[in-house]
Design an enzyme around this catalytic site. Structure first.
Site, PDB file in Angstrom:
ATOM      1  N   LYS A 228       0.840  -1.209   0.000  1.00 51.01           N
ATOM      2  CA  LYS A 228       0.000   0.000   0.000  1.00 51.01           C
ATOM      3  C   LYS A 228       0.875   1.259   0.000  1.00 51.01           C
ATOM      4  O   LYS A 228       1.941   1.297   0.616  1.00 51.01           O
ATOM      5  CB  LYS A 228      -0.932  -0.008   1.215  1.00 51.01           C
ATOM      6  N   ARG A 262      -4.179 -10.032   3.640  1.00 55.55           N
ATOM      7  CA  ARG A 262      -4.359 -10.064   2.182  1.00 55.55           C
ATOM      8  C   ARG A 262      -3.052  -9.577   1.560  1.00 55.55           C
ATOM      9  O   ARG A 262      -2.702  -8.404   1.710  1.00 55.55           O
ATOM     10  CB  ARG A 262      -5.536  -9.173   1.803  1.00 55.55           C
TER      11      ARG A 262
HETATM   12  N1  HH2 Z   1      -7.165  -3.729  -0.954  1.00 56.94           N
HETATM   13  C1  HH2 Z   1      -7.258  -3.749  -2.307  1.00 56.94           C
HETATM   14  C2  HH2 Z   1      -8.282  -4.491  -2.920  1.00 56.94           C
HETATM   15  N2  HH2 Z   1      -9.157  -5.214  -2.195  1.00 56.94           N
HETATM   16  N3  HH2 Z   1      -9.944  -5.964  -0.104  1.00 56.94           N
HETATM   17  C3  HH2 Z   1      -9.867  -5.970   1.238  1.00 56.94           C
HETATM   18  N4  HH2 Z   1     -10.728  -6.687   1.975  1.00 56.94           N
HETATM   19  N5  HH2 Z   1      -8.926  -5.232   1.911  1.00 56.94           N
HETATM   20  C4  HH2 Z   1      -8.003  -4.467   1.234  1.00 56.94           C
HETATM   21  O1  HH2 Z   1      -7.173  -3.786   1.878  1.00 56.94           O
HETATM   22  C5  HH2 Z   1      -8.051  -4.449  -0.202  1.00 56.94           C
HETATM   23  C6  HH2 Z   1      -9.067  -5.225  -0.841  1.00 56.94           C
HETATM   24  C7  HH2 Z   1      -6.302  -2.985  -3.143  1.00 56.94           C
HETATM   25  O2  HH2 Z   1      -5.188  -3.750  -3.514  1.00 56.94           O
HETATM   26  P1  HH2 Z   1      -4.985  -4.543  -4.908  1.00 56.94           P
HETATM   27  O3  HH2 Z   1      -6.050  -5.558  -5.122  1.00 56.94           O
HETATM   28  O4  HH2 Z   1      -3.613  -5.079  -4.931  1.00 56.94           O
HETATM   29  O5  HH2 Z   1      -5.040  -3.429  -6.029  1.00 56.94           O
HETATM   30  P2  HH2 Z   1      -6.167  -2.920  -7.020  1.00 56.94           P
HETATM   31  O6  HH2 Z   1      -7.322  -2.443  -6.223  1.00 56.94           O
HETATM   32  O7  HH2 Z   1      -5.510  -1.813  -7.778  1.00 56.94           O
HETATM   33  O8  HH2 Z   1      -6.566  -4.073  -7.892  1.00 56.94           O
END
Ligand code: HH2
Length: 283
Positions: A228, A262
């Site tokens: 993050k 996660r």
């Molecule tokens: N963070 C992201 C997406 N989904 N779900 C939960 N429960 N908690 C989180 O902190 C969370 C989440 C963002 O990360 P990422 O999937 O790597 O990126 P993107 O949203 O750009 O696909």
């Protein structure tokens, strides 16, 4: 400190939470996710990565078809299903771990549950589409209730709170009520403060520091700290150089009562959190 013990049910799976930190591996079937965008849109590549994460020790696989990074353009349910369905079709039959779907959309969640996903990771914490909670209950699925202020498109435009921890706690209580009133049993619910979702770096650090107050709500806590930006920006680290800071933050979250992590880098988190787990079990 010690973590509260819970038994999480997810479809036919049972996860004992509390002693061992559990890992949710991230698989984004998107062209634009902030750290792995474009890598796993191809189902063959997604399968290789899913199996790798399982082999490295993931306990859950989280599949998403829409980037939620700040400023990301929303996609239609149709497009999201088009991205995730081939991946789910390919990975669910071969994995031994439960699969969750990272979506806020009813039709996408339904399509994923029909393919055999058993958890809905809803970053709107059931406060978006009112039909989502009932549908999850009807399928007997589990849910991750995440806190977000605003929407991904606008959430980082000057987020403000009077008392961030208190407001996140109150909002998660609303999400829990929505889940319980729809008939989702207690042992199928996880809560998540939503690091980076409508929060400044100071808000995120306050939430991390006071994570015990989220844990005190009486539900297992999931955190998404991996790569993050609030962990990297003050050190000027790009997303692909944030492994160390992600590990540090996850260990601090474990100590403050978080059960599920996660993460993008499963193997490294497994080793690091094993040390935290041992420490928490020692006298
Ligand atoms: N963070 C992201 C997406 N989904 N779900 C939960 N429960 N908690 C989180 O902190 C969370 C989440 C963002 O990360 P990422 O999937 O790597 O990126 P993107 O949203 O750009 O696909």
């Amino acid at each position: 400190m010690t973590r509260l013990p819970y038994l999480l049910e997810a479809g036919p799976f049972r996860l004992q939470l509390g002693v061992e930190s559990k890992l949710m591996g991230v698989l984004n079937a998107t062209p634009d996710s902030f750290s792995d965008g474009g890598l796993y849109l191809d189902p063959a590549q997604a399968e290789i990565q899913a199996v790798r994460m399982q082999d490295e020790g993931a306990h859950i696989l989280d599949v998403g078809g829409e980037s939620t990074r700040p400023g990301a353009k929303p996609v239609s349910a149709r497009e999201e299903v088009r991205r995730v369905r081939p991946v789910l079709k390919r990975v669910i039959p071969i994995l031994k771990i439960p699969v969750s779907i990272d979506t806020t959309k009813l039709d996408v969640a339904k399509a994923a549950l029909d393919e055999g996903a058993v958890i809905v990771n809803d970053i709107r914490g059931l406060l978006g589409d009112k039909k989502m909670a009932r549908m999850i209950a009807r399928y007997g699925a589990s849910v991750v209730l995440m806190h977000m202020k605003g929407t991904p498109r606008t959430m980082q435009r000057r987020p403000s709170y009077r008392q961030v921890v208190r407001e996140v706690v109150l909002s998660l209580k609303k999400s829990i009520t929505a889940a319980r009133e729809a008939g989702i049993p207690k042992n199928r619910i996880l809560i998540d403060p939503g690091f980076g979702f409508g929060k400044t770096a100071d808000h995120n650090f306050s939430l991390l520091r006071h994570l015990d107050r989220i844990a005190a709500l009486g539900y297992p806590v999931l955190v998404g700290l991996s790569r993050k930006s609030f962990l990297g920006n003050f050190l000027e680290l790009a997303a692909d150089r944030r492994l160390g800071v992600s590990l540090a933050a996850s260990v601090m979250a474990a100590e403050r009562g978080s059960h599920v992590f996660r993460v993008h880098d499963v193997g490294e988190h497994r080793k690091c959190l094993a040390v935290a787990d041992r420490l928490m079990q020692s006298q």
